[in-house]
Every structure is written in structure tokens, then in C-alpha cells.
Design a protein around this motif. Structure first.
Motif, mmCIF file in Angstrom:
data_model
loop_
_atom_site.group_PDB
_atom_site.id
_atom_site.type_symbol
_atom_site.label_atom_id
_atom_site.label_comp_id
_atom_site.label_asym_id
_atom_site.label_seq_id
_atom_site.Cartn_x
_atom_site.Cartn_y
_atom_site.Cartn_z
ATOM 1 N N ALA A 209 0.745 -1.248 0.219
ATOM 2 C CA ALA A 209 0.045 -0.017 -0.202
ATOM 3 C C ALA A 209 0.874 1.250 -0.161
ATOM 4 O O ALA A 209 2.189 1.378 0.460
ATOM 5 N N ALA A 210 0.254 2.457 -0.667
ATOM 6 C CA ALA A 210 0.791 3.599 -0.352
ATOM 7 C C ALA A 210 1.311 3.974 1.068
ATOM 8 O O ALA A 210 0.637 3.537 1.825
ATOM 9 N N GLY A 211 2.337 4.454 1.133
ATOM 10 C CA GLY A 211 2.695 5.046 2.541
ATOM 11 C C GLY A 211 3.780 4.255 3.155
ATOM 12 O O GLY A 211 4.340 4.383 4.205
ATOM 13 N N THR A 212 4.296 3.345 2.516
ATOM 14 C CA THR A 212 5.165 2.110 2.755
ATOM 15 C C THR A 212 6.525 3.110 2.371
ATOM 16 O O THR A 212 6.687 3.850 1.772
ATOM 17 N N ARG A 213 7.613 2.472 3.336
ATOM 18 C CA ARG A 213 8.965 3.179 3.149
ATOM 19 C C ARG A 213 10.068 2.216 2.879
ATOM 20 O O ARG A 213 9.640 0.820 2.863
ATOM 21 N N THR A 214 11.056 2.398 2.380
ATOM 22 C CA THR A 214 12.286 1.572 2.195
ATOM 23 C C THR A 214 13.068 1.742 3.037
ATOM 24 O O THR A 214 13.411 2.790 3.873
ATOM 25 N N GLY A 215 14.092 0.846 3.190
ATOM 26 C CA GLY A 215 15.296 0.794 4.112
ATOM 27 C C GLY A 215 16.222 1.725 3.565
ATOM 28 O O GLY A 215 16.782 2.560 4.147
ATOM 29 N N ARG A 216 16.281 1.979 2.069
ATOM 30 C CA ARG A 216 17.044 3.010 1.494
ATOM 31 C C ARG A 216 16.837 4.340 1.930
ATOM 32 O O ARG A 216 17.700 5.115 2.030
ATOM 33 N N SER A 217 15.650 4.609 2.246
ATOM 34 C CA SER A 217 15.183 6.000 2.627
ATOM 35 C C SER A 217 15.806 6.485 4.020
ATOM 36 O O SER A 217 15.734 7.545 4.546
ATOM 37 N N LEU A 218 16.364 5.482 4.654
ATOM 38 C CA LEU A 218 16.891 5.788 6.160
ATOM 39 C C LEU A 218 18.360 6.415 6.133
ATOM 40 O O LEU A 218 18.712 6.892 7.022
ATOM 41 N N VAL A 219 19.015 6.224 4.912
ATOM 42 C CA VAL A 219 20.228 6.687 4.723
ATOM 43 C C VAL A 219 20.446 7.657 3.394
ATOM 44 O O VAL A 219 19.543 7.632 2.513
ATOM 45 N N ALA A 220 21.281 8.852 3.421
ATOM 46 C CA ALA A 220 21.616 9.313 2.206
ATOM 47 C C ALA A 220 22.028 8.685 1.007
ATOM 48 O O ALA A 220 22.337 7.505 1.347
ATOM 49 N N ASP A 221 21.768 9.024 -0.079
ATOM 50 C CA ASP A 221 21.936 8.419 -1.316
ATOM 51 C C ASP A 221 23.534 8.141 -1.472
ATOM 52 O O ASP A 221 23.855 6.987 -1.760
ATOM 53 N N ALA A 222 24.412 8.946 -1.127
ATOM 54 C CA ALA A 222 25.773 8.673 -1.325
ATOM 55 C C ALA A 222 26.114 7.445 -0.220
ATOM 56 O O ALA A 222 26.808 6.552 -0.374
ATOM 57 N N GLU A 223 25.620 7.362 1.025
ATOM 58 C CA GLU A 223 25.801 6.569 1.988
ATOM 59 C C GLU A 223 25.193 5.056 1.268
ATOM 60 O O GLU A 223 26.059 4.086 1.387
ATOM 61 N N PHE A 224 24.329 5.030 0.912
ATOM 62 C CA PHE A 224 23.550 3.873 0.313
ATOM 63 C C PHE A 224 24.536 3.533 -0.677
ATOM 64 O O PHE A 224 24.744 2.154 -0.891
ATOM 65 N N GLY A 225 24.797 4.380 -1.612
ATOM 66 C CA GLY A 225 25.680 3.781 -2.677
ATOM 67 C C GLY A 225 26.908 3.013 -2.302
ATOM 68 O O GLY A 225 27.504 2.208 -2.796
ATOM 69 N N THR A 226 27.703 3.836 -1.315
ATOM 70 C CA THR A 226 28.853 3.281 -0.745
ATOM 71 C C THR A 226 28.501 1.811 -0.049
ATOM 72 O O THR A 226 29.132 0.632 -0.234
ATOM 73 N N LEU A 227 27.328 1.806 0.742
ATOM 74 C CA LEU A 227 27.422 0.434 1.400
ATOM 75 C C LEU A 227 26.922 -0.686 0.228
ATOM 76 O O LEU A 227 27.365 -1.707 0.500
ATOM 77 N N ALA A 228 26.068 -0.293 -1.029
ATOM 78 C CA ALA A 228 25.613 -1.277 -1.716
ATOM 79 C C ALA A 228 26.925 -1.701 -2.488
ATOM 80 O O ALA A 228 27.137 -2.746 -2.947
ATOM 81 N N ALA A 229 27.759 -0.769 -3.116
ATOM 82 C CA ALA A 229 28.916 -0.990 -3.876
ATOM 83 C C ALA A 229 29.796 -1.949 -3.044
ATOM 84 O O ALA A 229 30.300 -2.999 -3.583
ATOM 85 N N PHE A 230 29.819 -1.751 -1.653
ATOM 86 C CA PHE A 230 30.828 -2.581 -0.944
ATOM 87 C C PHE A 230 30.200 -4.022 -0.884
ATOM 88 O O PHE A 230 30.861 -5.120 -0.841
#
Length: 145
Positions: free
Chosen positions: A6-27
């Protein structure tokens, strides 16, 4: 199969800045030999899991699936970042308490429900709880693997 939510759900990704997410995912992709698109999903689900464990103080009764575990390891391997993030999110450091020996389909279903109840999107394939989880194309932890 990813469950539509349903609308209104969130993602884990939304808990961090895009740059942090990119660093974590790349690692995660590099360290665990995952395709980047898979690592993105793993980190997303790991962030949601850890957030729920931290905010509900239910870490001792929850565990990541085999597929999500590399995501949590990625978070904790970035120790300075992880310690700061935990303090900001929960007000305390959430320690890793390995309990992978307790992974069952029932536990994974319960964990998924706790994460979903906290408003996060779930990728059922990463938790072994997808309805279409059948051998030989197994989708995670559980009796079919």
C-alpha cells in the motif's frame, strides 16, 4: 516475487543518504560477489531489518535471512558509520548477535511481518517467504532450499 504494498510504505534505503547507500551497496556487491542491483536490494532490506530491531529492541528475537545477512554485515563492517547511524536512529548501539542457526521459514515469516508492520517494503525473495518458492529455483532460507 516482490509483494506489492500500500501507499505510504517506506524503504530501508530511505533511512540513509543516497551517497551512503551507494557506498554500502557497492561494498556489499564487491565483498559478497553480488550484482549491484541485487546488492541494492540486500542493503535496503538489511537497513529495514536493523531499523526495526533497533527501534523495537527486538534484536534478540529477530534474524536476517541468509540473503539479507551480507547486508547487515556490510553495515557493521562500516563501524564508524554504523555506530553513528545507530545512535541517531535508536539512541544506542545495536550489537550484532549471530543466531543464524535459528533460521527457519517460520522465523523468517515472523521477521518479515515485524518489518512490514513497521511500514517497510519487503522483497519476499530475499527472505525465503515468497509464495512461489519452489525447488530448484529456491528463493532463500526455508525447507525448499
Amino acid at each position: 516475487m516482490t509483494t506489492a504494498l500500500a501507499a505510504g510504505t517506506r524503504t530501508g534505503r530511505s533511512l540513509v543518504a543516497d551517497a551512503e547507500f551507494g557506498t554500502l551497496a557497492a561494498f556489499c556487491a564487491d565483498e559478497y560477489g553480488l550484482e549491484r542491483c541485487v546488492a541494492d536490494k540486500v542493503i535496503d532490506q538489511a537497513l529495514a531489518l536493523v531499523h526495526v530491531m533497533g527501534t523495537t529492541r527486538s534484536g534478540a528475537s529477530m534474524a536476517p535471512s541468509q540473503h539479507v545477512d551480507p547486508g547487515w554485515h556490510t553495515l557493521i563492517l562500516h563501524t564508524d558509520w554504523y555506530a553513528t547511524w545507530c545512535q541517531e536512529q535508536f539512541g544506542y548501539f545495536l550489537h550484532h548477535q549471530p543466531n543464524s542457526k535459528t533460521r527457519t521459514r517460520g522465523l523468517m515469516t515472523a521477521v518479515v511481518e515485524k518489518i512490514r508492520a513497521s511500514g517497510f517494503e519487503i522483497d519476499e525473495r530475499l527472505w525465503g517467504t515468497a509464495a512461489d518458492c519452489n525447488p530448484p529455483a529456491c528463493c532463500g532460507d526455508g525447507p525448499c532450499c
